[in-house]
Design a protein around this motif. Structure first.
Motif, mmCIF file in Angstrom:
data_model
loop_
_atom_site.group_PDB
_atom_site.id
_atom_site.type_symbol
_atom_site.label_atom_id
_atom_site.label_comp_id
_atom_site.label_asym_id
_atom_site.label_seq_id
_atom_site.Cartn_x
_atom_site.Cartn_y
_atom_site.Cartn_z
ATOM 1 N N ALA A 58 4.825 -1.876 -1.198
ATOM 2 C CA ALA A 58 5.487 -1.371 -2.400
ATOM 3 C C ALA A 58 5.329 0.148 -2.484
ATOM 4 C CB ALA A 58 4.902 -2.040 -3.633
ATOM 5 N N CYS B 298 -5.716 3.789 -9.731
ATOM 6 C CA CYS B 298 -4.617 2.828 -9.775
ATOM 7 C C CYS B 298 -3.487 3.206 -8.803
ATOM 8 C CB CYS B 298 -4.084 2.746 -11.191
ATOM 9 S SG CYS B 298 -3.339 4.296 -11.734
ATOM 10 N N PHE B 299 -2.588 2.285 -8.664
ATOM 11 C CA PHE B 299 -1.403 2.401 -7.809
ATOM 12 C C PHE B 299 -0.664 3.731 -8.018
ATOM 13 C CE2 PHE B 299 3.038 1.588 -6.886
ATOM 14 C CZ PHE B 299 3.071 0.646 -5.880
ATOM 15 N N ASP B 300 -0.298 4.008 -9.265
ATOM 16 C CA ASP B 300 0.519 5.205 -9.521
ATOM 17 C C ASP B 300 -0.222 6.480 -9.164
ATOM 18 O OD1 ASP B 300 2.729 3.816 -10.318
ATOM 19 O OD2 ASP B 300 2.091 3.707 -12.411
ATOM 20 N N ASP C 49 -1.955 -3.971 -9.980
ATOM 21 C CA ASP C 49 -1.075 -2.866 -9.622
ATOM 22 C C ASP C 49 0.281 -3.355 -9.139
ATOM 23 O OD1 ASP C 49 -2.697 -0.756 -10.226
ATOM 24 O OD2 ASP C 49 -3.602 -0.639 -8.240
ATOM 25 N N LEU C 50 0.219 -4.340 -8.239
ATOM 26 C CA LEU C 50 1.467 -4.846 -7.668
ATOM 27 C C LEU C 50 2.336 -5.473 -8.745
ATOM 28 C CD1 LEU C 50 0.878 -6.698 -4.306
ATOM 29 C CD2 LEU C 50 2.560 -4.950 -4.821
ATOM 30 N N GLU D 3 2.294 -5.011 -11.968
ATOM 31 C CA GLU D 3 2.783 -3.990 -12.885
ATOM 32 C C GLU D 3 4.016 -3.312 -12.307
ATOM 33 O OE1 GLU D 3 -0.490 -1.351 -13.561
ATOM 34 O OE2 GLU D 3 -0.282 -1.483 -15.727
ATOM 35 N N HIS D 4 3.994 -3.168 -11.003
ATOM 36 C CA HIS D 4 5.059 -2.472 -10.326
ATOM 37 C C HIS D 4 6.293 -3.346 -10.150
ATOM 38 C CE1 HIS D 4 6.574 0.666 -7.791
ATOM 39 N NE2 HIS D 4 6.905 -0.231 -6.896
ATOM 40 N N ARG E 218 -12.615 0.389 -12.418
ATOM 41 C CA ARG E 218 -11.406 1.043 -11.907
ATOM 42 C C ARG E 218 -10.851 2.028 -12.928
ATOM 43 N NH1 ARG E 218 -6.322 -0.533 -13.184
ATOM 44 N NH2 ARG E 218 -4.627 -0.440 -11.667
ATOM 45 N N GLY F 271 -0.625 -3.768 -1.508
ATOM 46 C CA GLY F 271 0.230 -2.872 -2.277
ATOM 47 C C GLY F 271 0.897 -1.806 -1.425
#
Ligand code: SF4
Ligand code: SF4
Lengths: 398, 361
Positions: free
Chosen positions: A355, A318-320, B89-90, B92-93, A144, A352
């Protein structure tokens, strides 16, 4: 895609995909190896090596679009593969175990290649298939990637590309043709460039082309990326879109809103969704999914640039990174709202999302909705539940 | 834990299973704390994790959201599956910590590239820990920690041996309780206590009545719920071998002290027993498990399948089939963290034990 408004090129594509499938059958007969590959995979190497690349995910999508994914899936579930696994995998495994083949048989692999940038389901499914069909399997592993460029990951991937080339050479008994690779890469570049120009036309207001059209027209960029046919096809499509712009033919009759959508469509309900959005004057203009195929390869550094493009694809980020990318699409296409699809089949895209949705709403001030369903399995789809999420969203748009 | 922090003023780094190199966290002077199970209040976690996420990830996140893990200064989540990959990810958020890392294990283990990459990834983790601690981790420190953990694994393996010979002295539930307790205790202390206990237990004569227990192999991602072990014993069985992340997989492989520590850590990882969370052609795990069952003379196999555990599910058909091909009875039982469906689990174990010839006690 408004039903009355079908693109002329659609016929061309049907023809092309028919040819593609026929050449798969032909390859099988002639003993040219059929290589299973995944959607986000450096298929350029497979084309360059003269293997026939086959996309089992596409088989799953076709079964889904024909509304029979659950039937194929039942054969897999009967063997203990749970109904919560990715629908594509269930279709593929179901077809293997099944006596009946309502969408035709999956093309059996001689070799299997998988890249795990997308998810962990594909490698496990391909492993199962490699045992079932008794065919060698090669995994291209991509760790990742976060916000920044990741050299460790790129170097690792390059090493594996070299290992993969050796593997192919061993399997085919032929030396790998790097000149051919350069040609394929340049065809890939060209198809990606055209595809993205086409996608960009959705930014016009009103637009001649939207996400649901893109879902229909994306088969060649996924399966034939790296071939002359794909380039010719997108040239023709581009030309048709330019004509439409001139003649003021739009994707939906009265475009009032532009919407961002994530990420894959609900295949068995594609028409239902496109009509629903059109009836609200809402045109879906972009999604990470259709915009995935935006590669740009440096022909001077083929392996490096394959590694850079494929490891740093959004699905592996990643998420961001993903939130930023969604927001940048929203800005680019000037959208009024967003809809996120929490897809039961796809853990890496669904977990996710709540969020993310909250964050995007805060950052953009635009309304958004998250709905739950499955991309392929009608047993996990309820019109009422989806509408319960989308109706209030459409109201907020007005 | 809170007491340890108060007394030592040290920092705690949590980690999720499996395969996180605790030796490195320990060498940096931090307390490696395993997060397994717990939490019955899932409400907040449910708002973020859809219903089809496994209960392992859900209960871990729930503990964090409830504030039960507030003592943690950092967290390492290994990339074992898509759920774990998204969980970092979750987390971390929702509950950012000063130090957070994703341990990106290579998914293939057979090619030269895997080893090269893994040393690089371990190097990256090490650098991150060094930045957080504010000074380099010396080679000697890492070697000391490796020795400590090797010793811990050795002692836990001795305990396992003892259990295998004398389930009357230490039964399945006790064995796995000790292994899981070790994961959240200072290892120096665990080793001291284990040594004392082993000295005492190893003196005791082997109890003949141990032979009355039917030996079973157990397999799965995680051993949970522990009540399974009680039911097994109730119906005349004992665990003779397993491959759980919070069982034998946790203690089976040592790290060489003869080579460079990072290289040694990488080697250990690549040589670990096969697991569903890595993609290895031909699923060697099924033969590993049948081999183990035969070697330990197990009379059958119980697969604990955490609902929604995707990697495990993809291997499940083959694993069951391999057992059956060897003439070993095998069942798959769906399990969850949080104690749901215990009655049904007990019924299934009862039926299975009757089939393999066990007797209730
Ligand atoms: S839908 Fe998701 S889980 Fe399924 S193959 Fe695609 S990326 Fe993987
Ligand atoms: S490996 Fe299985 S149990 Fe572990 S987090 Fe992934 S899905 Fe859950």
């Amino acid at each position: 895609m408004s039903t009355k408004n079908i693109f002329k090129t659609a016929a061309l594509m049907k023809e092309m995909m028919k040819n593609y499938h026929e050449s798969g059958q032909k390859a099988k007969k002639e003993g040219r190896p059929v290589a299973w590959v995944t959607a986000v995979f450096p298929v350029e190497l497979i084309y360059a090596a003269g293997l026939f690349p086959y996309y089992p995910e596409n088989f799953g999508a076709v079964a889904a679009a024909k509304k029979i994914a659950h039937e194929l899936s039942a054969a897999a579930e009967g063997k203990g593969y749970a109904s919560d696994l990715c629908g594509y995998a269930r279709c593929g495994i179901g077809d293997a175990f099944s006596e009946e083949h309502p969408v035709g048989r999956i093309l059996e692999p001689d070799l299997l290649f998988c890249c795990n940038t997308q998810c962990g389901s594909l490698p496990k499914w391909f492993e199962v298939a490699s045992r079932f069909y008794d065919a060698p399997y090669f995994l291209l592993d991509s760790p990742r990637v976060g916000l920044e460029t990741d050299r460790l990951c790129i170097e690792y991937f390059i090493e594996q590309l070299k290992e993969m080339i050796k593997f192919i050479e061993k399997q085919t008994g032929q030396p790998f043709d790097y000149d051919r690779l350069t040609e394929v890469l340049s065809l890939s570049n060209e198809a990606c460039r055209l595809w993205n120009e086409i996608l960009d036309s959705a930014a016009l207001k009103p637009a001649p082309f939207g996400f649901f059209d893109a879902c229909f027209h994306m088969a060649p960029i996924v399966t034939l990326r790296g071939t002359r046919e794909a380039v010719d096809y997108y040239r023709a499509l581009k030309k048709e879109i330019d004509e439409r712009i001139e003649k003021k033919i739009t994707a939906i009759p009265k475009e009032r809103h532009k919407i961002y959508f994530d990420h894959i469509p609900c295949w068995p309900k594609l028409r239902w969704f496109s009509e629903l959005f059109a009836s609200k004057g809402a045109l879906v203009v972009a999604s990470q999914y259709t915009h995935s195929w935006a590669y740009s390869f440096d022909l001077e550094r083929p392996l490096e640039s394959l590694a850079e493009n494929y490891t740093h694809e959004f699905v592996n980020r990643c998420f961001d990174y993903r939130v930023r990318r969604k927001i940048s699409f929203m800005k680019k296409y000037n959208v009024d709202g967003f809809v996120l699809f929490s897809n039961r089949s796809c853990k890496p895209s669904a977990f996710g999302l709540y969020a993310k949705s909250k964050l995007i709403r805060e950052k953009t001030g635009r309304p958004g909705a998250v709905f739950e369903a499955d991309m392929s399995d009608l047993r996990l789809f309820s019109e009422d539940q989806v509408l319960a999420k989308l109706e209030p969203f459409f109201e907020q748009l007005n | 834990m809170k007491q340890w922090k108060k007394e030592s003023g040290g920092k705690a780094i949590g980690f999720l299973l499996s395969d996180v190199p605790e030796e490195m966290i320990h060498a940096a002077g931090f307390f490696p704390y395993a997060i397994v199970g717990g939490s019955t209040n899932l409400e907040e976690a449910n708002a973020h994790l859809q219903s089809w996420a496994c209960s392992n990830s859900r209960s871990a996140l729930a503990r964090a959201l409830e504030g039960e893990l507030d003592f943690l200064d950092g967290l390492i989540i290994p990339h074992t599956c898509d759920t774990m990959r998204m969980l970092l990810d979750l987390w971390e958020h929702l509950r950012p910590l000063p130090y957070m890392e994703n341990f990106r294990l290579p998914r293939q283990v057979n090619r030269a590239s895997a080893g090269q990459y893994l040393v690089g990834e371990l190097e990256r983790i090490k650098k991150g820990l060094e930045i957080y601690r504010g000074s380099p981790i010396e080679k000697g420190e890492l070697q000391e920690s490796i020795k400590l953990y090797n010793q811990n694994r050795l002692l836990l393996r001795r305990l396992t041996e003892l259990h295998n010979h004398s389930p009357n002295l230490i039964n399945s539930r006790q064995l796995y309780t000790v292994i899981n307790a070790a994961m959240i205790m200072p290892r120096e202390e665990v080793n001291r206590l284990l040594k004392l206990a082993l000295e005492d237990l190893e003196q005791k004569p082997i109890n003949e009545s141990s032979a009355q227990y039917l030996p079973l192999l157990m397999s799965g991602t995680l051993l949970e719920p522990f009540e399974v072990l009680d039911y097994l014993e109730e119906f005349g069985g004992t665990v003779i071998a397993d491959d759980f992340q919070n069982g034998y997989r946790y203690i089976e492989a040592d790290v060489s002290t003869a080579t460079d520590p990072l290289k040694a850590l990488a080697d250990r990882q690549l040589k670990r027993i096969p697991s569903a969370v890595f993609d290895i052609e031909q699923n060697p795990r099924r033969y590993f498990l049948t081999g183990l069952a035969k070697e330990k003379k197990a009379v059958g196999a119980i697969f604990l399948h955490l609902t929604f555990c995707e990697p495990e599910n993809f291997d499940s058909y083959d694993n069951l089939k391999a057992m059956q091909d060897e003439g070993l009875p095998a069942i798959r039982i769906e399990t969850q963290f949080g104690g749901a469906g215990l009655g049904q689990i007990r019924t299934r174990i009862h039926a299975f034990m009757e089939m393999v010839g066990g007797e209730s006690r």
